[in-house]
Scaffold this motif. Sequence first.
Motif, PDB file in Angstrom:
ATOM      1  N   PRO A 115      86.809  82.489  63.502  1.00 61.84           N
ATOM      2  CA  PRO A 115      86.045  81.821  62.433  1.00 61.84           C
ATOM      3  C   PRO A 115      84.843  82.646  62.021  1.00 61.84           C
ATOM      4  O   PRO A 115      84.253  83.350  62.846  1.00 61.84           O
ATOM      5  CB  PRO A 115      85.617  80.494  63.055  1.00 61.84           C
ATOM      6  N   LEU A 116      84.487  82.525  60.737  1.00 59.38           N
ATOM      7  CA  LEU A 116      83.348  83.277  60.194  1.00 59.38           C
ATOM      8  C   LEU A 116      82.204  82.324  59.890  1.00 59.38           C
ATOM      9  O   LEU A 116      82.378  81.309  59.205  1.00 59.38           O
ATOM     10  CB  LEU A 116      83.765  83.986  58.895  1.00 59.38           C
ATOM     11  N   VAL A 117      81.014  82.677  60.411  1.00 59.72           N
ATOM     12  CA  VAL A 117      79.793  81.955  60.059  1.00 59.72           C
ATOM     13  C   VAL A 117      78.951  82.911  59.229  1.00 59.72           C
ATOM     14  O   VAL A 117      78.844  84.095  59.552  1.00 59.72           O
ATOM     15  CB  VAL A 117      79.012  81.566  61.341  1.00 59.72           C
ATOM     16  N   TYR A 118      78.388  82.389  58.145  1.00 62.03           N
ATOM     17  CA  TYR A 118      77.501  83.243  57.340  1.00 62.03           C
ATOM     18  C   TYR A 118      76.113  82.629  57.339  1.00 62.03           C
ATOM     19  O   TYR A 118      75.936  81.465  56.957  1.00 62.03           O
ATOM     20  CB  TYR A 118      78.038  83.360  55.903  1.00 62.03           C
ATOM     21  N   HIS A 119      75.134  83.400  57.803  1.00 63.68           N
ATOM     22  CA  HIS A 119      73.742  82.925  57.733  1.00 63.68           C
ATOM     23  C   HIS A 119      73.174  83.391  56.399  1.00 63.68           C
ATOM     24  O   HIS A 119      72.957  84.581  56.182  1.00 63.68           O
ATOM     25  CB  HIS A 119      72.928  83.471  58.916  1.00 63.68           C
ATOM     26  N   LEU A 120      72.947  82.440  55.531  1.00 63.87           N
ATOM     27  CA  LEU A 120      72.495  82.745  54.171  1.00 63.87           C
ATOM     28  C   LEU A 120      70.964  82.812  54.150  1.00 63.87           C
ATOM     29  O   LEU A 120      70.291  81.783  54.223  1.00 63.87           O
ATOM     30  CB  LEU A 120      73.018  81.656  53.224  1.00 63.87           C
ATOM     31  N   HIS A 121      70.448  84.034  54.048  1.00 62.41           N
ATOM     32  CA  HIS A 121      68.991  84.226  54.024  1.00 62.41           C
ATOM     33  C   HIS A 121      68.492  84.437  52.597  1.00 62.41           C
ATOM     34  O   HIS A 121      67.321  84.752  52.413  1.00 62.41           O
ATOM     35  CB  HIS A 121      68.607  85.462  54.853  1.00 62.41           C
ATOM     36  N   ASP A 122      69.387  84.328  51.618  1.00 60.80           N
ATOM     37  CA  ASP A 122      69.020  84.682  50.244  1.00 60.80           C
ATOM     38  C   ASP A 122      69.168  83.505  49.296  1.00 60.80           C
ATOM     39  O   ASP A 122      69.972  82.599  49.522  1.00 60.80           O
ATOM     40  CB  ASP A 122      69.948  85.798  49.737  1.00 60.80           C
ATOM     41  N   ILE A 123      68.421  83.599  48.191  1.00 62.68           N
ATOM     42  CA  ILE A 123      68.645  82.681  47.071  1.00 62.68           C
ATOM     43  C   ILE A 123      69.641  83.381  46.152  1.00 62.68           C
ATOM     44  O   ILE A 123      69.340  84.432  45.568  1.00 62.68           O
ATOM     45  CB  ILE A 123      67.309  82.362  46.374  1.00 62.68           C
ATOM     46  N   LEU A 124      70.835  82.816  46.076  1.00 58.74           N
ATOM     47  CA  LEU A 124      71.899  83.472  45.304  1.00 58.74           C
ATOM     48  C   LEU A 124      71.730  83.138  43.819  1.00 58.74           C
ATOM     49  O   LEU A 124      72.427  82.287  43.274  1.00 58.74           O
ATOM     50  CB  LEU A 124      73.274  83.017  45.805  1.00 58.74           C
ATOM     51  N   SER A 125      70.780  83.818  43.189  1.00 56.96           N
ATOM     52  CA  SER A 125      70.574  83.607  41.756  1.00 56.96           C
ATOM     53  C   SER A 125      70.380  84.976  41.109  1.00 56.96           C
ATOM     54  O   SER A 125      70.167  85.979  41.804  1.00 56.96           O
ATOM     55  CB  SER A 125      69.325  82.755  41.511  1.00 56.96           C
ATOM     56  N   LEU A 385      93.271  74.854  66.657  1.00 60.93           N
ATOM     57  CA  LEU A 385      94.106  75.392  65.582  1.00 60.93           C
ATOM     58  C   LEU A 385      95.030  76.492  66.106  1.00 60.93           C
ATOM     59  O   LEU A 385      96.229  76.499  65.837  1.00 60.93           O
ATOM     60  CB  LEU A 385      93.181  75.952  64.492  1.00 60.93           C
ATOM     61  N   GLN A 386      94.443  77.387  66.914  1.00 64.86           N
ATOM     62  CA  GLN A 386      95.229  78.517  67.428  1.00 64.86           C
ATOM     63  C   GLN A 386      96.336  78.048  68.363  1.00 64.86           C
ATOM     64  O   GLN A 386      97.425  78.600  68.382  1.00 64.86           O
ATOM     65  CB  GLN A 386      94.303  79.500  68.140  1.00 64.86           C
ATOM     66  N   LYS A 387      96.054  76.956  69.140  1.00 63.55           N
ATOM     67  CA  LYS A 387      97.067  76.413  70.077  1.00 63.55           C
ATOM     68  C   LYS A 387      98.263  75.888  69.283  1.00 63.55           C
ATOM     69  O   LYS A 387      99.401  76.027  69.687  1.00 63.55           O
ATOM     70  CB  LYS A 387      96.441  75.277  70.887  1.00 63.55           C
ATOM     71  N   ARG A 388      97.943  75.245  68.125  1.00 62.18           N
ATOM     72  CA  ARG A 388      99.018  74.628  67.344  1.00 62.18           C
ATOM     73  C   ARG A 388      99.882  75.661  66.642  1.00 62.18           C
ATOM     74  O   ARG A 388     100.963  75.395  66.212  1.00 62.18           O
ATOM     75  CB  ARG A 388      98.401  73.670  66.305  1.00 62.18           C
TER      76      ARG A 388
END
Length: 389
Positions: A115-125, A385-388
Amino acid sequence: MKILFLDQSGKLGGAELCLVDIAKPYGKNALVGLFADGDFRKLLEENKIPVDILTNQVIKVRKNSSFFQALGSLKQLTPLIFKVVQRAQNYDLIYANTQKALVVGALASFLSRRPLVYHLHDILSTEHFSQTNLRVAVTLINRFASLVIANSQASKIAFLQAGGKPNLIEVVYNGFDPQNYLTNELDTQKLRQNLGLEDKFIIGHFSRLSQWKGQHILIDALDKCPQNVVAILVGDALFGEHEYVKYLHQKVIKLGLENRVKFLGFRTDIPQLMTMCDLVAHTSIAPEPFGRVIVEGMLCGKPVIAANSGGAMELVEDGINGFLVTPEEPQELAQVINNCVQESAKIANIANNARITASERFDVKTINQQIQQLLKSLVIDNKHLQKRM
Ligand code: UDP
Ligand code: GLC
């Protein structure tokens, strides 16, 4: 739980300092993969956090890159992505801490089934990024991330406005250890003496030197303050903003403020320097995603004046535990500084409130527990999920 953190930078920006606090409790169960070598690696090592420099090649994409430039860099990233896939075999999840880390982490997460976690440190504008960069970031997050941790409500709202999926995102503020901001009175007196500022009213500005951090606004405001008010600019041009640095120096000379503005460069004694100041100013001209320096000023028991935009609005309550001023308005900033110079009892009260609220709201132990809870449930879901399959 074993975590592979990814960060593109070798330098010490706010996102990197935040990552040190998040990774530290995991000790040997963490690995921080960097896309550049530098002081960040040294700080991780000092904190006994395993670190691996995954490439020494400069990745050519910038915040304002076009579609074709972005596409060109993808080819350059392929060996790096495969290295991350390999490393990921020994970890439960990939935690990307910056935008280029997101690009690499997204594809590596797909290939390694982590799984991917993204730590968003920015204002995406578009105030901060090109349309292409925004589109690439949001598309990758929506397609590959299982969780986005936003550093403020402001960053979360910008993500949603840019088309990000609402069910992915949780807000977790940066954490701080309040103990680190309790300093020795004698040290701070010495610092004042060494800088020759004993009898001055000192305003501290603690940010990398960059146009959007707005150091020029403070210089303009200082020009409208009494002679005994001085400013220290702490921080360096971390990402090659040399033209701006030249402009700042020229501005100081043009306004005849050579004796009232000190450029101290990048420093590692921020709590001591902040404690030495009478006031901390934050002057960003684009919305600040979070603003670590604001919280740090509060933890040092200093009155903080912050630009009223982005994450700063979530950190400071105007007139209660700090002051908020209109961004890019040096006249208004000067007025608030002058009020602070004159009303020392009132501002001491506000600074005291700031220390109390900041210690309660941003305690690193509580913040780390919040993050751990979020990550745990992800890892458990992924194992089911991986087990299934
Ligand atoms: N900082 C530092 N040395 C300096 C200037 C800044 O260690 O000379 C630290 C500062 O204490 C803060 C971080 O750099 O923790 C900057 O984070 P912030 O969120 O304020 O801004 P960013 O640069 O990440 O946008
Ligand atoms: C980024 C943001 C800053 C924030 C830091 C930590 O560098 O520019 O506002 O405080 O990350 O989340």
